[in-house]
Design an enzyme around this catalytic site. Sequence first.
Site, mmCIF file in Angstrom:
data_model
loop_
_atom_site.group_PDB
_atom_site.id
_atom_site.type_symbol
_atom_site.label_atom_id
_atom_site.label_comp_id
_atom_site.label_asym_id
_atom_site.label_seq_id
_atom_site.Cartn_x
_atom_site.Cartn_y
_atom_site.Cartn_z
ATOM 1 N N ASP A 26 44.971 -8.749 8.320
ATOM 2 C CA ASP A 26 44.466 -10.111 8.524
ATOM 3 C C ASP A 26 45.654 -11.049 8.680
ATOM 4 O O ASP A 26 46.673 -10.886 7.999
ATOM 5 C CB ASP A 26 43.590 -10.584 7.361
ATOM 6 N N GLU A 28 46.851 -15.314 9.296
ATOM 7 C CA GLU A 28 46.550 -16.738 9.364
ATOM 8 C C GLU A 28 47.589 -17.360 10.282
ATOM 9 O O GLU A 28 48.782 -17.033 10.197
ATOM 10 C CB GLU A 28 46.587 -17.379 7.978
ATOM 11 N N HIS A 184 40.107 -17.289 3.975
ATOM 12 C CA HIS A 184 41.204 -17.767 4.824
ATOM 13 C C HIS A 184 42.557 -17.666 4.131
ATOM 14 O O HIS A 184 43.532 -18.253 4.601
ATOM 15 C CB HIS A 184 40.945 -19.179 5.345
ATOM 16 N N ASP A 189 41.188 -12.014 2.442
ATOM 17 C CA ASP A 189 40.350 -11.553 3.549
ATOM 18 C C ASP A 189 40.632 -10.091 3.881
ATOM 19 O O ASP A 189 39.717 -9.339 4.243
ATOM 20 C CB ASP A 189 40.569 -12.426 4.786
#
Length: 229
Positions: A26, A28, A184, A189
């Site tokens: 994951d 960001e 997030h 996540d």
Amino acid sequence: MSDSQEIPYHNQLKNRFRGYFPVIIDVETAGFDAKKDALLELAAITLKMDENGYLHPDQKCHFHIKPFEGANINPESLKFNGIDIHNPLRGAVSELDAITGLFQMVRRGQKDADCQRSIIVAHNAAFDQSFVMAAAERTGVKRNPFHPFGMFDTASLAGLMFGQTVLVKACQAAKIPFDGKQAHSALYDTERTAKLFCYMVNHLKDLGGFPHIASELEQEKTTEKETAL
């Protein structure tokens, strides 16, 4: 069991996904363009398979990342993910350090599992894969263990299994706890996505899906050996 030959064929990770080593990812970011927008956070979790053929989360790594030189920073993206890129407490590292650390962990796991190549598993995987690949290209880190375009998308898999494509909804359907306040965060996540992917793969096994396929492969191997004798 220390000898993998004693473990049934379909209970070995290397045989579950055609030699691919699944790695949950994951990211960001500061936007949607992997070439131009900054990669700000990256987390990854490898998987292991027990002797009964069930998947479990294994090793993990997590990096806060400094924007690369000239990176675009979209304020709306920062507002969405809550990242303060100027906060010294982030402990951010360079993309080079993050990608190097990721690849080292993945290659070790891939080797230990006797897999041929690694494959990214992510929720809406095309997004995460594009940023990982773009960062790898920018940094020039060699020996990228990941397939260049193949991926497992848990949004698609969850849509098939539960009729849900949003991560929190899919986790709820699988009875996996999900704290919306931690959403997030790349690490959180990734942990939820890893549990979700393991649940779906293991549930398919319990329903008689993959063992049925593997049994046919084992039968073919046995027949070939008997024919050769």
